[in-house]
Design a protein around this motif. Sequence first.
Motif, PDB file in Angstrom:
ATOM      1  N   LEU A 232       0.827  -1.208   0.000  1.00 41.31           N
ATOM      2  CA  LEU A 232       0.000   0.000   0.000  1.00 41.31           C
ATOM      3  C   LEU A 232       0.865   1.263   0.000  1.00 41.31           C
ATOM      4  N   ASN A 233       1.979   1.224   0.723  1.00 42.43           N
ATOM      5  CA  ASN A 233       2.896   2.372   0.733  1.00 42.43           C
ATOM      6  C   ASN A 233       3.413   2.680  -0.669  1.00 42.43           C
ATOM      7  N   MET A 234       3.680   1.644  -1.445  1.00 42.69           N
ATOM      8  CA  MET A 234       4.170   1.858  -2.811  1.00 42.69           C
ATOM      9  C   MET A 234       3.078   2.418  -3.723  1.00 42.69           C
ATOM     10  N   SER A 235       1.824   2.250  -3.335  1.00 41.16           N
ATOM     11  CA  SER A 235       0.696   2.718  -4.154  1.00 41.16           C
ATOM     12  C   SER A 235       0.074   3.998  -3.613  1.00 41.16           C
ATOM     13  N   ARG A 236       0.729   4.632  -2.641  1.00 41.22           N
ATOM     14  CA  ARG A 236       0.165   5.818  -1.988  1.00 41.22           C
ATOM     15  C   ARG A 236      -0.274   6.907  -2.954  1.00 41.22           C
ATOM     16  N   SER A 237       0.585   7.279  -3.880  1.00 42.49           N
ATOM     17  CA  SER A 237       0.246   8.391  -4.781  1.00 42.49           C
ATOM     18  C   SER A 237      -0.936   8.036  -5.676  1.00 42.49           C
ATOM     19  N   THR A 238      -0.989   6.800  -6.127  1.00 45.11           N
ATOM     20  CA  THR A 238      -2.117   6.366  -6.963  1.00 45.11           C
ATOM     21  C   THR A 238      -3.409   6.365  -6.164  1.00 45.11           C
ATOM     22  N   LEU A 239      -3.360   5.852  -4.938  1.00 48.50           N
ATOM     23  CA  LEU A 239      -4.554   5.817  -4.096  1.00 48.50           C
ATOM     24  C   LEU A 239      -5.034   7.229  -3.767  1.00 48.50           C
ATOM     25  N   THR A 240      -4.102   8.136  -3.514  1.00 44.24           N
ATOM     26  CA  THR A 240      -4.458   9.531  -3.238  1.00 44.24           C
ATOM     27  C   THR A 240      -5.155  10.146  -4.443  1.00 44.24           C
ATOM     28  N   ARG A 241      -4.609   9.909  -5.618  1.00 41.08           N
ATOM     29  CA  ARG A 241      -5.196  10.456  -6.846  1.00 41.08           C
ATOM     30  C   ARG A 241      -6.604   9.909  -7.067  1.00 41.08           C
ATOM     31  N   ILE A 242      -6.783   8.595  -6.885  1.00 39.84           N
ATOM     32  CA  ILE A 242      -8.099   7.971  -7.099  1.00 39.84           C
ATOM     33  C   ILE A 242      -9.118   8.503  -6.096  1.00 39.84           C
ATOM     34  N   LEU A 243      -8.720   8.608  -4.830  1.00 44.23           N
ATOM     35  CA  LEU A 243      -9.638   9.140  -3.816  1.00 44.23           C
ATOM     36  C   LEU A 243     -10.084  10.556  -4.175  1.00 44.23           C
ATOM     37  N   ASN A 244      -9.139  11.400  -4.544  1.00 49.63           N
ATOM     38  CA  ASN A 244      -9.481  12.782  -4.888  1.00 49.63           C
ATOM     39  C   ASN A 244     -10.340  12.861  -6.139  1.00 49.63           C
ATOM     40  N   GLU A 245     -10.087  11.983  -7.102  1.00 46.88           N
ATOM     41  CA  GLU A 245     -10.938  11.957  -8.301  1.00 46.88           C
ATOM     42  C   GLU A 245     -12.361  11.559  -7.938  1.00 46.88           C
ATOM     43  N   GLU A 246     -12.507  10.564  -7.069  1.00 41.88           N
ATOM     44  CA  GLU A 246     -13.842  10.126  -6.644  1.00 41.88           C
ATOM     45  C   GLU A 246     -14.576  11.227  -5.882  1.00 41.88           C
ATOM     46  N   LEU A 247     -13.824  12.006  -5.106  1.00 38.64           N
ATOM     47  CA  LEU A 247     -14.419  13.082  -4.325  1.00 38.64           C
ATOM     48  C   LEU A 247     -14.689  14.332  -5.160  1.00 38.64           C
ATOM     49  N   GLY A 248     -14.012  14.438  -6.303  1.00 38.92           N
ATOM     50  CA  GLY A 248     -14.223  15.590  -7.166  1.00 38.92           C
ATOM     51  C   GLY A 248     -13.478  16.837  -6.734  1.00 38.92           C
ATOM     52  N   ARG A 249     -12.563  16.700  -5.806  1.00 39.63           N
ATOM     53  CA  ARG A 249     -11.748  17.826  -5.343  1.00 39.63           C
ATOM     54  C   ARG A 249     -10.547  17.285  -4.584  1.00 39.63           C
ATOM     55  N   ASN A 250      -9.565  18.137  -4.343  1.00 37.57           N
ATOM     56  CA  ASN A 250      -8.350  17.736  -3.654  1.00 37.57           C
ATOM     57  C   ASN A 250      -8.593  17.779  -2.146  1.00 37.57           C
ATOM     58  N   VAL A 251      -8.904  16.623  -1.571  1.00 39.34           N
ATOM     59  CA  VAL A 251      -9.213  16.523  -0.147  1.00 39.34           C
ATOM     60  C   VAL A 251      -8.067  15.842   0.595  1.00 39.34           C
ATOM     61  N   ILE A 252      -7.553  14.765   0.015  1.00 39.37           N
ATOM     62  CA  ILE A 252      -6.490  13.978   0.640  1.00 39.37           C
ATOM     63  C   ILE A 252      -5.150  14.405   0.047  1.00 39.37           C
ATOM     64  N   ASN A 253      -4.264  14.881   0.913  1.00 39.93           N
ATOM     65  CA  ASN A 253      -2.929  15.299   0.485  1.00 39.93           C
ATOM     66  C   ASN A 253      -1.893  14.216   0.700  1.00 39.93           C
ATOM     67  N   GLU A 254      -2.135  13.366   1.695  1.00 40.97           N
ATOM     68  CA  GLU A 254      -1.152  12.353   2.065  1.00 40.97           C
ATOM     69  C   GLU A 254      -1.881  11.162   2.703  1.00 40.97           C
ATOM     70  N   ILE A 255      -1.342   9.975   2.492  1.00 36.06           N
ATOM     71  CA  ILE A 255      -1.854   8.772   3.159  1.00 36.06           C
ATOM     72  C   ILE A 255      -0.706   8.165   3.932  1.00 36.06           C
ATOM     73  N   LYS A 256      -0.974   7.870   5.212  1.00 38.23           N
ATOM     74  CA  LYS A 256       0.035   7.222   6.055  1.00 38.23           C
ATOM     75  C   LYS A 256      -0.464   5.835   6.437  1.00 38.23           C
TER      76      LYS A 256
END
Length: 96
Positions: A70-94
């Motif tokens: 999951l750590n290796m996929s952080r940037s992809t997961l962040t992008r997908i979450l923000n796309e689903e939300l329709g705005r930039n909500v998640i900046n980082e995933i830990k």
Amino acid sequence: MERQEAESLGDVLRRTLEQQGMTGRLYEARAISIWPLVVGEHIAALCSRPSVWRGVMTIYVKSAPLRQELNMSRSTLTRILNEELGRNVINEIKFL
């Protein structure tokens, strides 16, 4: 007292949330609810329920190999979450 035009309850709630500065928290709560849709029910079951504070999503993962994956996929997961939300909500995933 003059009668004003009728407004839908949704519009009144949306405006009130914006005026109170609560829109960001609402989107953060929505990010938590769509996490299982993004990673799948099986992976979500292997993780704790996410928490989000000021754009940082924190998730506890019991399995070290899964945490690394999951750590290796952080940037992809962040992008997908923000796309689903329709705005930039998640900046980082830990993943902890």
